[in-house]
Write a protein that holds these residues in place. Structure first.
Motif, PDB file in Angstrom:
ATOM      1  N   PHE A 216      -6.602  -6.337  -3.856  1.00 20.30           N
ATOM      2  CA  PHE A 216      -5.710  -5.189  -3.728  1.00 20.30           C
ATOM      3  C   PHE A 216      -4.380  -5.421  -4.443  1.00 20.30           C
TER       4      PHE A 216
ATOM      5  N   ALA B  63      -2.658  -3.185  -7.126  1.00 13.30           N
ATOM      6  CA  ALA B  63      -1.318  -2.642  -6.870  1.00 13.30           C
ATOM      7  C   ALA B  63      -0.374  -2.934  -8.027  1.00 13.30           C
TER       8      ALA B  63
ATOM      9  N   GLY C  96       0.824  -1.210   0.000  1.00  7.96           N
ATOM     10  CA  GLY C  96       0.000   0.000   0.000  1.00  7.96           C
ATOM     11  C   GLY C  96       0.855   1.254   0.000  1.00  7.96           C
TER      12      GLY C  96
END
Lengths: 293, 305
Positions: free
Chosen positions: B112, B116, A24
């Motif tokens: 995710f 990403a 992230g």
């Protein structure tokens, strides 16, 4: 038992949370420049230099006004640059791909005289820095009267040794000789065998080479910078580079130019981003081939 | 008996000839472009680099004088030294970041991570020139966010366009631009590994780290070598990013900042094409030696893995 071990050998989805958090942070780093450009291309000059939050929108969001300005400034030169880039990318990309596909297939599937030597030359050419060619190519083209024409940008883009290498590796593995022999036995000529039998099998690599060479032409900076002096022939990279030079040279008088550059940078990357994302299934498959051998 | 043998021999000869012809038919068009746009310019550059244009007496043959001049020219030497230092720092950094990301993306799968993967690749879709323009904004003192971020913590923001920090400013731009591309190549290679190997390793008691270090990395060595060679070639001919950031940091980045910029300046600003060609050629020589030395060392290294 054998069933279970087979299932175990398949990829198991795993969700390691700390690693996802780390990822992230990396995603934020990779996206910050885009975010900055998206936010700041909405601002007018006072909003840009007014000292507000540089990572958030100003009170007045004016994409449309900025777009109108971008495409009308200096008689709409920006739109012209985008069209030039499109032409260079399509002509260079398609041309380089046709040459690479044919040559890669030829190297992989025919045993002809001087084949090994020629292929060694192509591999050696991978090591020749493309920019080392710019100055001598410029000198050659200027004697032929080709500088400051679209050919000065398109012709050098046709050379793509990496594309030949990729296609060679791919054709060698993905096009079995047996299928080609079967097509020949059925009476198909060499050209027809190539077009109707081999080409469909090579499609993933063809898309990869097409995308990579089109993007390389779109991104080209040094070559058109050297070759072109008429700014109406510039691709968008050279045009924006020129604007940026002007804007930094007279900082006070060019606040409006800065907002044009920011929006211009955003608009110029949209076609590439769309191309990559719509074709990503295809090119990733083609890319792994070059890296595996 | 002998007549049929002769016949097959003849047919084979015909097949051979056709094979040669067809091979050259397919390779020929590229071959023409290759000769016209690679071999000819290289030859021409070599030829040009052996001459000098003087105010009095015109152009004369000077043999290797331009090369002697280049390798004693502080501008060329300092530029070369810069790109060599820059390669030694930025390439390992890019490869480590790319490898770490590829290993994470290969091991962890979720919605995710899929997102990403695309986002990390995104900078590669940006022309290097536009990437440099973007980072020029971010570094800018008048409208860049770096100043804001450091203000929040009450610290003085670093000026990445200053002489002290431009090296790291450029390392950052290059890493941002290329790490995602290298990651995709490594990721594609990792996906090509047969998962049965991991299962076998697990049965032998290998943990995740051991699988990554002892199986995954060795198996993708060819891909690692490929991207190392490409990044080495690219970095040694560094041009776009410093050329773009030059207008923002004119005092920091001179026209001779990298050998390529120096060659450009000699050829296009000073119309000194002979010396410009010599610099291009000398730079090509450095690239060749660098890549060859690298391939030589990794060949030894690879037999260890």
């Amino acid at each position: 038992m054998s069933d279970r071990s087979l299932a175990g050998a398949r990829r198991r989805p795993s969700r390691h949370l700390p690693l996802q958090v780390l990822l992230g942070f990396l995603v934020v780093y990779f996206l910050v420049p885009f975010w900055w450009v998206i936010v700041n291309s909405s601002k007018d000059a006072p909003g840009l230099f007014g000292g507000g939050n540089t990572l958030w929108f100003a009170g007045h969001i004016d994409y449309l006004g900025n777009l109108r300005q971008l495409f009308t400034y200096d008689n709409g030169i920006y739109g012209r640059w985008i069209l030039n880039s499109t032409l260079y990318a399509i002509a260079g990309g398609v041309g380089a791909t046709v040459l690479s596909v044919m040559a890669g297939y030829g190297f992989a599937k025919y045993r002809f005289a001087a084949r090994r030597f020629s292929f060694a030359l192509v591999l050696g050419a991978l090591m020749v820095p493309a920019t080392a060619l710019v100055i001598p190519t410029f000198m050659m083209f200027s004697q032929l009267g080709l500088t400051n024409t679209i050919w000065a940008v398109i012709l050098p883009s046709l050379l793509n040794p990496f594309g030949v290498y990729l296609m060679h590796v791919y054709a060698r593995d993905a096009v079995p000789d047996e299928i080609l022999d079967a097509a020949r036995a059925d009476g198909a000529g060499e050209i027809r065998t190539f077009v109707q039998v081999a080409f469909p099998l090579m499609r993933p690599a063809v898309v990869t080479v097409l995308l990579l060479s089109a993007v390389a032409s779109w991104n080209n900076y040094f070559l058109p910078l050297a070759m072109l002096s008429d700014n109406r022939l510039f691709p968008v990279t050279v045009g924006l580079g020129m604007w940026q030079g002007i804007a930094s040279a007279n900082n006070a008088g060019s606040t409006s130019l800065w907002s044009l550059i920011i929006l211009g940078a955003l608009v110029s990357v949209i076609p590439l981003v769309i191309a990559f994302f719509t074709l990503q299934r295809h090119w990733r498959g083609g890319l792994s081939v070059g890296g595996l051998r | 008996m002998s007549s049929t043998q002769e016949k097959t021999h003849k047919i084979r000869g015909k097949v051979r000839l056709r094979e040669h012809l067809m091979g050259w038919l397919f390779v020929g068009p590229f071959g023409i472009v290759f000769l016209a746009l690679l071999i000819a310019p290289l030859g021409y550059a070599l030829y040009l680099s052996l001459f000098q244009k003087k105010l009095i007496g015109g152009t004369s043959f000077v043999f290797l004088d331009n090369y002697v001049k280049a390798f004693t020219d502080p501008s060329f030497l300092s530029g070369s030294w810069f790109v060599i230092r820059f390669s030694l720092v930025s390439i390992p950094l890019q490869i480590i970041v790319a490898l770490a990301m590829a290993l994470i993306l290969d091991a962890v799968t979720s919605l995710f991570t899929r997102f990403a993967r695309l986002m990390i690749f995104l900078p590669y879709a940006i022309p290097t020139v536009i990437g440099a323009v973007m980072w020029g904004f971010l570094y800018s003192k008048s409208f860049g966010p770096l100043a804001d971020v450091f203000d929040w913590f009450g610290a003085t923001p670093p000026d990445f366009l200053s002489t002290n920090l431009i090296f790291y400013g450029l390392v950052n731009v290059v890493t941002w631009q290329w790490a995602g591309y290298y990651m995709i190549i490594l990721y594609a290679a990792l996906q090509g590994i047969d998962p049965a190997l991991y299962e076998a390793a697990r049965m032998d008691g290998a943990g995740k780290w051991q699988i990554a270090l002892r199986i995954k990395i060795p198996l993708i060595t060819p891909a690692l070598v490929l991207i190392l060679v490409f990044s080495l070639i690219g970095t040694l001919q560094f041009f776009n990013e410093p050329q773009i950031l030059r207008s923002l940091a004119a005092g920091t980045i001179g026209p001779d900042f990298t050998p390529n910029m120096y060659a450009y300046q000699q050829a296009f600003a000073l119309a000194n094409f002979n010396y410009g060609s010599a610099i291009s050629f000398a730079l090509g020589g450095i690239v060749f030696v660098g890549v060859y030395a690298f391939l030589f060392f990794t060949r030894k290294r690879r037999s260890f893995l």
